[in-house]
Design a protein around this motif. Sequence first.
Motif, PDB file in Angstrom:
ATOM      1  N   LEU A 138       0.838  -1.198   0.000  1.00  0.00           N
ATOM      2  CA  LEU A 138       0.000   0.000   0.000  1.00  0.00           C
ATOM      3  C   LEU A 138       0.870   1.244   0.000  1.00  0.00           C
ATOM      4  N   ASN A 139       0.412   2.264  -0.660  1.00  0.00           N
ATOM      5  CA  ASN A 139       1.133   3.524  -0.707  1.00  0.00           C
ATOM      6  C   ASN A 139       0.548   4.453   0.367  1.00  0.00           C
ATOM      7  N   GLU A 140       0.722   4.059   1.623  1.00  0.00           N
ATOM      8  CA  GLU A 140       0.164   4.817   2.745  1.00  0.00           C
ATOM      9  C   GLU A 140       1.230   5.014   3.808  1.00  0.00           C
ATOM     10  N   THR A 141       0.993   5.982   4.669  1.00  0.00           N
ATOM     11  CA  THR A 141       1.910   6.216   5.780  1.00  0.00           C
ATOM     12  C   THR A 141       1.664   5.170   6.862  1.00  0.00           C
ATOM     13  N   ALA A 142       2.595   5.078   7.787  1.00  0.00           N
ATOM     14  CA  ALA A 142       2.456   4.151   8.912  1.00  0.00           C
ATOM     15  C   ALA A 142       1.206   4.483   9.724  1.00  0.00           C
ATOM     16  N   GLN A 143       0.918   5.763   9.880  1.00  0.00           N
ATOM     17  CA  GLN A 143      -0.277   6.190  10.624  1.00  0.00           C
ATOM     18  C   GLN A 143      -1.556   5.700   9.949  1.00  0.00           C
ATOM     19  N   GLU A 144      -1.616   5.814   8.625  1.00  0.00           N
ATOM     20  CA  GLU A 144      -2.802   5.371   7.884  1.00  0.00           C
ATOM     21  C   GLU A 144      -2.985   3.852   7.971  1.00  0.00           C
ATOM     22  N   ILE A 145      -1.889   3.124   7.905  1.00  0.00           N
ATOM     23  CA  ILE A 145      -1.969   1.665   8.029  1.00  0.00           C
ATOM     24  C   ILE A 145      -2.410   1.288   9.439  1.00  0.00           C
ATOM     25  N   ALA A 146      -1.881   1.969  10.441  1.00  0.00           N
ATOM     26  CA  ALA A 146      -2.280   1.700  11.830  1.00  0.00           C
ATOM     27  C   ALA A 146      -3.773   1.953  12.023  1.00  0.00           C
ATOM     28  N   GLU A 147      -4.303   3.009  11.410  1.00  0.00           N
ATOM     29  CA  GLU A 147      -5.733   3.302  11.510  1.00  0.00           C
ATOM     30  C   GLU A 147      -6.571   2.208  10.841  1.00  0.00           C
ATOM     31  N   ARG A 148      -6.095   1.675   9.716  1.00  0.00           N
ATOM     32  CA  ARG A 148      -6.799   0.568   9.053  1.00  0.00           C
ATOM     33  C   ARG A 148      -6.850  -0.660   9.962  1.00  0.00           C
ATOM     34  N   ILE A 149      -5.724  -0.961  10.581  1.00  0.00           N
ATOM     35  CA  ILE A 149      -5.646  -2.136  11.457  1.00  0.00           C
ATOM     36  C   ILE A 149      -6.558  -1.949  12.666  1.00  0.00           C
ATOM     37  N   ARG A 150      -6.528  -0.765  13.274  1.00  0.00           N
ATOM     38  CA  ARG A 150      -7.415  -0.494  14.411  1.00  0.00           C
ATOM     39  C   ARG A 150      -8.881  -0.564  13.989  1.00  0.00           C
ATOM     40  N   GLY A 151      -9.185  -0.097  12.782  1.00  0.00           N
ATOM     41  CA  GLY A 151     -10.545  -0.172  12.274  1.00  0.00           C
ATOM     42  C   GLY A 151     -11.012  -1.610  12.125  1.00  0.00           C
ATOM     43  N   TYR A 152     -10.115  -2.463  11.635  1.00  0.00           N
ATOM     44  CA  TYR A 152     -10.459  -3.882  11.498  1.00  0.00           C
ATOM     45  C   TYR A 152     -10.779  -4.482  12.853  1.00  0.00           C
ATOM     46  N   TRP A 153      -9.904  -4.228  13.834  1.00  0.00           N
ATOM     47  CA  TRP A 153     -10.127  -4.820  15.155  1.00  0.00           C
ATOM     48  C   TRP A 153     -11.329  -4.198  15.844  1.00  0.00           C
ATOM     49  N   GLY A 154     -11.670  -2.963  15.497  1.00  0.00           N
ATOM     50  CA  GLY A 154     -12.879  -2.348  16.046  1.00  0.00           C
ATOM     51  C   GLY A 154     -14.116  -3.113  15.614  1.00  0.00           C
ATOM     52  N   VAL A 155     -14.172  -3.497  14.329  1.00  0.00           N
ATOM     53  CA  VAL A 155     -15.296  -4.295  13.825  1.00  0.00           C
ATOM     54  C   VAL A 155     -15.272  -5.673  14.469  1.00  0.00           C
ATOM     55  N   GLU A 156     -14.105  -6.273  14.547  1.00  0.00           N
ATOM     56  CA  GLU A 156     -13.985  -7.606  15.147  1.00  0.00           C
ATOM     57  C   GLU A 156     -14.502  -7.601  16.584  1.00  0.00           C
ATOM     58  N   ASN A 157     -14.105  -6.608  17.359  1.00  0.00           N
ATOM     59  CA  ASN A 157     -14.513  -6.551  18.763  1.00  0.00           C
ATOM     60  C   ASN A 157     -15.970  -6.146  18.924  1.00  0.00           C
ATOM     61  N   LYS A 158     -16.470  -5.286  18.041  1.00  0.00           N
ATOM     62  CA  LYS A 158     -17.828  -4.773  18.187  1.00  0.00           C
ATOM     63  C   LYS A 158     -18.882  -5.762  17.712  1.00  0.00           C
ATOM     64  N   VAL A 159     -18.589  -6.514  16.676  1.00  0.00           N
ATOM     65  CA  VAL A 159     -19.607  -7.382  16.082  1.00  0.00           C
ATOM     66  C   VAL A 159     -19.265  -8.859  16.256  1.00  0.00           C
ATOM     67  N   HIS A 160     -18.156  -9.285  15.689  1.00  0.00           N
ATOM     68  CA  HIS A 160     -17.853 -10.710  15.640  1.00  0.00           C
ATOM     69  C   HIS A 160     -17.655 -11.311  17.026  1.00  0.00           C
TER      70      HIS A 160
END
Length: 107
Positions: free
Chosen positions: A22-44
């Motif tokens: 991905l052509n993203e900064t470390a901050q943007e990748i970290a936000e994507r990862i946190r977003g994934y785990w947010g869905v995992e924790n909230k729903v799954h």
Amino acid sequence: MRVFTHNVIEVTNETRYYISSLNETAQEIAERIRGYWGVENKVHYVRDVTQAEDASRIRTTPLPQIFTLSRNFSLNLYRDNMFKNMAQAQRLCSFGLDTLKRLFRMK
């Protein structure tokens, strides 16, 4: 990560390494990862643990899809009524029809 052992909290740090094209900064990748785990924790997690979806013995079509719809509906209903703790909401709503009528605004 917090580990609870006999009423003592031990705080540890973990380092994770990711390789990405991905052509993203470390901050943007970290936000994507946190977003994934947010869905995992909230729903799954709620569906797997609180609602015991993985333990369900329902296998005959179309019942699994119907029960999935009802589980999602109940989570949305709990969140719409400002519950933060889904296990607590499920326990409260299992107490009787009057509670469900209040949630559905059917007094």
